[in-house]
Scaffold this motif. Structure first.
Motif, PDB file in Angstrom:
ATOM      1  N   ASP A  37      -4.520  -3.044   1.039  1.00  0.00           N
ATOM      2  CA  ASP A  37      -4.920  -2.953   2.450  1.00  0.00           C
ATOM      3  C   ASP A  37      -3.682  -3.090   3.332  1.00  0.00           C
ATOM      4  O   ASP A  37      -3.270  -4.197   3.679  1.00  0.00           O
ATOM      5  N   SER A  38      -3.107  -1.959   3.719  1.00  0.00           N
ATOM      6  CA  SER A  38      -1.833  -2.014   4.443  1.00  0.00           C
ATOM      7  C   SER A  38      -1.970  -2.665   5.816  1.00  0.00           C
ATOM      8  O   SER A  38      -1.023  -3.282   6.301  1.00  0.00           O
ATOM      9  N   GLY A  39      -3.134  -2.558   6.452  1.00  0.00           N
ATOM     10  CA  GLY A  39      -3.322  -3.161   7.758  1.00  0.00           C
ATOM     11  C   GLY A  39      -3.585  -4.651   7.715  1.00  0.00           C
ATOM     12  O   GLY A  39      -3.506  -5.329   8.748  1.00  0.00           O
ATOM     13  N   GLU A  40      -3.905  -5.168   6.547  1.00  0.00           N
ATOM     14  CA  GLU A  40      -4.170  -6.593   6.387  1.00  0.00           C
ATOM     15  C   GLU A  40      -3.045  -7.310   5.658  1.00  0.00           C
ATOM     16  O   GLU A  40      -3.046  -8.544   5.577  1.00  0.00           O
ATOM     17  N   SER A  41      -2.110  -6.566   5.089  1.00  0.00           N
ATOM     18  CA  SER A  41      -1.038  -7.145   4.263  1.00  0.00           C
ATOM     19  C   SER A  41      -1.631  -7.970   3.125  1.00  0.00           C
ATOM     20  O   SER A  41      -1.302  -9.142   2.924  1.00  0.00           O
ATOM     21  N   GLU A  57      -5.431 -11.269  -2.228  1.00  0.00           N
ATOM     22  CA  GLU A  57      -4.136 -11.923  -2.417  1.00  0.00           C
ATOM     23  C   GLU A  57      -3.167 -11.373  -1.380  1.00  0.00           C
ATOM     24  O   GLU A  57      -3.133 -10.157  -1.141  1.00  0.00           O
ATOM     25  N   PRO A  58      -2.362 -12.214  -0.748  1.00  0.00           N
ATOM     26  CA  PRO A  58      -1.439 -11.717   0.280  1.00  0.00           C
ATOM     27  C   PRO A  58      -0.283 -10.921  -0.311  1.00  0.00           C
ATOM     28  O   PRO A  58       0.161 -11.168  -1.431  1.00  0.00           O
ATOM     29  N   THR A  59       0.201  -9.962   0.481  1.00  0.00           N
ATOM     30  CA  THR A  59       1.418  -9.216   0.152  1.00  0.00           C
ATOM     31  C   THR A  59       2.374  -9.374   1.329  1.00  0.00           C
ATOM     32  O   THR A  59       2.161 -10.198   2.210  1.00  0.00           O
ATOM     33  N   GLY A  60       3.430  -8.571   1.366  1.00  0.00           N
ATOM     34  CA  GLY A  60       4.278  -8.514   2.541  1.00  0.00           C
ATOM     35  C   GLY A  60       3.622  -7.669   3.623  1.00  0.00           C
ATOM     36  O   GLY A  60       2.483  -7.220   3.483  1.00  0.00           O
ATOM     37  N   LYS A  61       4.351  -7.422   4.694  1.00  0.00           N
ATOM     38  CA  LYS A  61       3.808  -6.670   5.810  1.00  0.00           C
ATOM     39  C   LYS A  61       3.790  -5.175   5.505  1.00  0.00           C
ATOM     40  O   LYS A  61       4.768  -4.610   5.035  1.00  0.00           O
ATOM     41  N   GLU A  62       2.668  -4.567   5.785  1.00  0.00           N
ATOM     42  CA  GLU A  62       2.443  -3.129   5.621  1.00  0.00           C
ATOM     43  C   GLU A  62       2.833  -2.633   4.220  1.00  0.00           C
ATOM     44  O   GLU A  62       3.771  -1.852   4.055  1.00  0.00           O
ATOM     45  N   PRO A  63       2.077  -3.048   3.219  1.00  0.00           N
ATOM     46  CA  PRO A  63       2.283  -2.517   1.868  1.00  0.00           C
ATOM     47  C   PRO A  63       1.608  -1.150   1.741  1.00  0.00           C
ATOM     48  O   PRO A  63       0.409  -1.059   1.489  1.00  0.00           O
ATOM     49  N   HIS A  64       2.345  -0.089   1.916  1.00  0.00           N
ATOM     50  CA  HIS A  64       1.728   1.239   1.979  1.00  0.00           C
ATOM     51  C   HIS A  64       1.535   1.903   0.623  1.00  0.00           C
ATOM     52  O   HIS A  64       0.548   2.583   0.407  1.00  0.00           O
ATOM     53  N   HIS A  65       2.497   1.775  -0.275  1.00  0.00           N
ATOM     54  CA  HIS A  65       2.395   2.487  -1.547  1.00  0.00           C
ATOM     55  C   HIS A  65       2.789   1.586  -2.710  1.00  0.00           C
ATOM     56  O   HIS A  65       3.427   0.549  -2.512  1.00  0.00           O
ATOM     57  N   LEU A  66       2.424   2.022  -3.905  1.00  0.00           N
ATOM     58  CA  LEU A  66       2.752   1.271  -5.107  1.00  0.00           C
ATOM     59  C   LEU A  66       2.916   2.227  -6.273  1.00  0.00           C
ATOM     60  O   LEU A  66       2.477   3.371  -6.231  1.00  0.00           O
ATOM     61  N   MET A  67       3.563   1.720  -7.316  1.00  0.00           N
ATOM     62  CA  MET A  67       3.799   2.532  -8.512  1.00  0.00           C
ATOM     63  C   MET A  67       4.100   1.638  -9.699  1.00  0.00           C
ATOM     64  O   MET A  67       4.775   0.619  -9.560  1.00  0.00           O
ATOM     65  N   ILE A  68       3.601   2.029 -10.861  1.00  0.00           N
ATOM     66  CA  ILE A  68       3.897   1.306 -12.088  1.00  0.00           C
ATOM     67  C   ILE A  68       5.322   1.636 -12.526  1.00  0.00           C
ATOM     68  O   ILE A  68       5.814   2.745 -12.315  1.00  0.00           O
ATOM     69  N   VAL A 290     -11.567   6.773  -3.614  1.00  0.00           N
ATOM     70  CA  VAL A 290     -10.826   7.200  -2.427  1.00  0.00           C
ATOM     71  C   VAL A 290     -10.795   6.063  -1.408  1.00  0.00           C
ATOM     72  O   VAL A 290     -11.780   5.340  -1.236  1.00  0.00           O
ATOM     73  N   GLY A 291      -9.646   5.884  -0.769  1.00  0.00           N
ATOM     74  CA  GLY A 291      -9.529   4.914   0.312  1.00  0.00           C
ATOM     75  C   GLY A 291      -9.793   5.588   1.646  1.00  0.00           C
ATOM     76  O   GLY A 291      -9.202   6.630   1.949  1.00  0.00           O
ATOM     77  N   PHE A 292     -10.696   5.019   2.442  1.00  0.00           N
ATOM     78  CA  PHE A 292     -10.998   5.549   3.785  1.00  0.00           C
ATOM     79  C   PHE A 292     -10.189   4.756   4.799  1.00  0.00           C
ATOM     80  O   PHE A 292     -10.584   3.665   5.221  1.00  0.00           O
ATOM     81  N   ARG A 293      -9.068   5.313   5.204  1.00  0.00           N
ATOM     82  CA  ARG A 293      -8.105   4.611   6.041  1.00  0.00           C
ATOM     83  C   ARG A 293      -8.673   4.154   7.375  1.00  0.00           C
ATOM     84  O   ARG A 293      -8.266   3.125   7.915  1.00  0.00           O
ATOM     85  N   PHE A 294      -9.604   4.904   7.926  1.00  0.00           N
ATOM     86  CA  PHE A 294     -10.113   4.605   9.257  1.00  0.00           C
ATOM     87  C   PHE A 294     -11.435   3.841   9.232  1.00  0.00           C
ATOM     88  O   PHE A 294     -12.022   3.582  10.284  1.00  0.00           O
TER      89      PHE A 294
END
Length: 335
Positions: A37-41, A57-68, A290-294
């Motif tokens: 959730d990039s808007g919630e970090s 679980e918290p992440t840093g600010k604006e976690p937009h993408h990830l990869m293994i 699918v993630g619904f961004r809006f």
């Protein structure tokens, strides 16, 4: 704007310890989904079988993408505003380590041979090239690349990375060994997602400012076709059937199914929530998440009926899907 990921994980019993998600492996491990959730970090964990949220679980600010990582031992979460990369245990969800001073890692990717790691610094109009030795990433060069570098994909030659420049409407090609921009070409309004057709013949470009996918013969640097999809064509996911790739239309709130052998739209999935973005295919190839961004939800589409069968409330701006029970393969199309 591009998108982030959601990832499916095979893990066991869960316990929250001091706000950190702890996962215990067990013989009867369950499949779970983690939504970024990039808007919630934060990360949101969902039980795949019941479609119920288990925890966050918290992440840093604006976690937009990830990869293994190529060895499958770490899941990289790119915190763009916090300027770091978080390495998570892909089985437990625990933070293994954090790489600091990675400036604005909006998008990220490995070359097919895993020797190069690339980040797109969207806010800084820059692409950063790193050498990767299987453990560490060493910065080789910052490449200024205006305006607003966004999505990327790689050619199978292990030399070339392609990057969309959203605000200049261009597609750029960069030679990895020399860190030189080979060329740039205009492709349309707000190019975002990229997908390479088999044999490296064409690049498909999602045109977020239009209602189509642009087909580029990148060998000749020519646009050869526009495939009408829907407003806000954004990002891709291969359906792994040897014929089709889907594209999310964020403004139209539909998903189009493209036959990449004929370069035609074979039909649209409708009845969705606002802002479909990143997508991922279940290992049995039956369901598309699918993630619904809006809409602060993720959804599950049954591909046999092409119907949305369930939605799950998560945090703001959910961004993508990753399945931990897949083999660790990094292809020229990391989606």
């Amino acid at each position: 704007m591009p998108s982030s990921f959601v990832f499916i994980k095979r893990i066991g019993a869960l316990a929250a310890l001091s706000g950190i998600l702890a996962v215990a492996n067990c013989a009867n491990a369950a499949d779970n989904v983690i939504v970024l959730d990039s808007g919630e970090s934060q990360l949101t964990l969902i039980d795949e079988a019941t479609h119920k949220v288990i925890g966050t679980e918290p992440t840093g600010k604006e976690p937009h993408h990830l990869m293994i990582t190529p060895d499958g031992r770490s899941l990289i979460v790119a915190d763009s505003v916090s300027n770091n990369l978080m390495f998570l245990d892909p089985h437990s969800g625990k933070v293994q380590r954090t790489a600091q001073d990675i400036e604005d890692p909006y998008q990220l990717g490995f070359s097919p041979d895993h020797k190069w790691f690339v980040t797109a610094a969207l806010r800084m109009d820059r692409v950063d090239i790193y050498r990767y030795d299987g453990t560490n990433m060493a910065l080789v060069k910052h490449i200024e690349l205006a305006k607003t570098p966004s999505h990327m994909t790689f050619a199978s030659d292990n030399r070339t990375v392609f990057v969309t420049l959203q605000d200049s409407g261009e597609l750029a090609a960069i030679d990895l060994p020399t860190q030189k921009v080979l060329w740039k070409m205009h492709v349309g309004d707000e190019p975002a997602g990229l997908w390479m057709t088999p044999g490296d013949r064409y690049l498909l470009v999602g045109m977020t400012g239009e209602d189509d996918v642009t087909v580029v013969d990148w060998h000749k640097q020519q646009v050869v076709k526009k495939i009408h999809t829907g407003r806000g064509a954004h990002n891709f996911r291969n359906l792994d059937d040897g014929k089709h790739v889907v594209v999310s239309n964020r403004v139209e709130s539909t998903i189009s199914i493209i036959d990449y052998t004929t370069l035609t739209n074979t039909g649209d999935i409708t009845g969705l929530m606002p802002g479909p973005d990143d997508m991922e295919l279940t290992p049995d190839k039956r369901y598309l998440w699918v993630g619904f961004r809006f809409a602060k939800h993720v959804g599950i589409i049954d591909l046999t009926t092409r119907k949305l069968i369930d939605t799950i409330a998560v945090g703001r701006s959910p961004h993508g899907i990753y399945f931990d029970n897949r083999a660790p393969v990094v292809s020229p199309n990391p989606d």
